[in-house]
Design a protein around this motif. Sequence first.
Motif, PDB file in Angstrom:
ATOM      1  N   ASN A  51      -1.292  -0.914 -11.704  1.00  0.00           N
ATOM      2  CA  ASN A  51      -1.573  -1.442 -10.353  1.00  0.00           C
ATOM      3  C   ASN A  51      -1.448  -2.961 -10.331  1.00  0.00           C
ATOM      4  O   ASN A  51      -0.898  -3.544  -9.394  1.00  0.00           O
ATOM      5  N   SER A  78      10.064   0.027   1.007  1.00  0.00           N
ATOM      6  CA  SER A  78       8.861   0.742   1.458  1.00  0.00           C
ATOM      7  C   SER A  78       9.183   2.184   1.839  1.00  0.00           C
ATOM      8  O   SER A  78       8.405   3.107   1.550  1.00  0.00           O
ATOM      9  N   GLU A 128      -1.418  10.190  -2.770  1.00  0.00           N
ATOM     10  CA  GLU A 128      -2.595  10.309  -1.908  1.00  0.00           C
ATOM     11  C   GLU A 128      -3.072  11.754  -1.821  1.00  0.00           C
ATOM     12  O   GLU A 128      -4.276  12.036  -1.838  1.00  0.00           O
ATOM     13  N   ASN A 169       4.110   7.587  -2.635  1.00  0.00           N
ATOM     14  CA  ASN A 169       2.763   7.220  -2.220  1.00  0.00           C
ATOM     15  C   ASN A 169       2.059   8.385  -1.515  1.00  0.00           C
ATOM     16  O   ASN A 169       0.859   8.613  -1.707  1.00  0.00           O
TER      17      ASN A 169
END
Length: 577
Positions: free
Chosen positions: A45, A549, A560, A556
Amino acid sequence: MAEAGTGFLEQLKSCIVWSWTYLWTVWFFIVLFLVYILRVPLKINDNLSTVSMFLNTLTPKFYVALTGTSSLISGLILIFEWWYFRKYGTSFIEQVSVSHLRPLLGGVDNNSSNNSNSSNGDSDSNRQSVSECKVWRNPLNLFRGAEYNRYTWVTGREPLTYYDMNLSAQDHQTFFTCDSDHLRPADAIMQKAWRERNPQARISAAHEALEINEIRSRVEVPLIASSTIWEIKLLPKCATAYILLAEEEATTIAEAEKLFKQALKAGDGCYRRSQQLQHHGSQYEAQHRRDTNVLVYIKRRLAMCARRLGRTREAVKMMRDLMKEFPLLSMFNIHENLLEALLELQAYADVQAVLAKYDDISLPKSATICYTAALLKARAVSDKFSPEAASRRGLSTAEMNAVEAIHRAVEFNPHVPKYLLEMKSLILPPEHILKRGDSEAIAYAFFHLAHWKRVEGALNLLHCTWEGTFRMIPYPLEKGHLFYPYPICTETADRELLPSFHEVSVYPKKELPFFILFTAGLCSFTAMLALLTHQFPELMGVFAKAFLSTLFAPLNFVMEKVESILPSSLWHQLTRI
């Protein structure tokens, strides 16, 4: 111990290959799972935040430099790939991946298996390396003076290349000369004449050789002892001089035939004299071999003259007699002349008998042999063949045999169908041909197109089936199916044999490898990005961030979902590990 260690390594390698071949998806997810679990110890991270901060601080100049550099590198790779493809006919990256990476990943090279499936004697790969670029004398070559020169007078084009004529000059020196020619003045002149490049100089030398033979000579030994009577005799006529004049000076086939008949008288006399002396030494054996070649050449050309003048039955008889008299001289391929003449007579049973003798597994094939065999089998079914009916009911046994014969012929020489179907214009055939090449296809179609048209439906059957051959040949097309692999050198040799105004037929078509197309696309894309980034740096920066993105959005989303499904305590324990 060494053998045990080697066996263990082989087993380990096979296990790794098996796991990589079938379980690569499992490996991929395991690696992703481990990376996610170890994201805290590896500080992933923090590293991602550092990278994102670094990307946010980059200026548009960096993007311009990056895209420009990548465009330059991909362009250099493209240039190298194109040069390697033009020189070796394959992609360098593809060759490296097939040769080195594919065995490690468990791939198998099919070269040996495909080559072992060749069912004819022509599948001998050792023989291919020796004879794949061998140039042969065209059995049906035309007459220079009566046919090739007339074409030049009408069109102003030269139908023969210098390379082709130079090969003919070498053939003439091989067959029509020997080491003892200096003993006979006329033969000495002709030995030089065959080396002359200028046609008029050759013709003048042939006339000079004939004039020498008109001079009478006295034998220095009297006929009767103590007699003043001397034997008077003429020197033998020079057969090769007549051959040259018949080939190059005669402007019609009738004139050439007259000169060949005079050459036959002279050549037959020389042959009989040398036949009596052939066992008296190596010099006499060479003379007899030369005189035999001269006699066979003259008789063959006389038969071809008779065929051109419409006396086909006479030509067939002359060819059969010649083959019986000299059965060992198969290098002249007289049977191909015989096949063409028999087809003109529509003597299909005789054609089949000749094919049964010469379409043998141990003999070299030719387009005449393969396509004549296909024509005979197509003749049995072509008049009633219908593609629509065949697709509904399937092919009968006779139709299947005809289709297989056509596939065999097309695989041997794939250039012929376009000439037979008149999809490509014909030119005069060269004096030499390359088997399986465009030159052989022209030589065959030039004389045999009329025979295919005479058989009702034969061209229709050829049109419906010939392209199916390429689906049967293993990829790449050079590997072959019924014959040895198609020689790569045929295109280069045909360009030397055929005139410049003819578009040489090329097979197989060298399609650009995937890596060249990919590199070209990559080079063009990065060059366009570099140009747009240089012109609109802020806008391209926004697009780059939006693209990244969007690219990471599915990952992503998955992460999640995984965090929401797994219990927080379990997740905490895993992160602590």
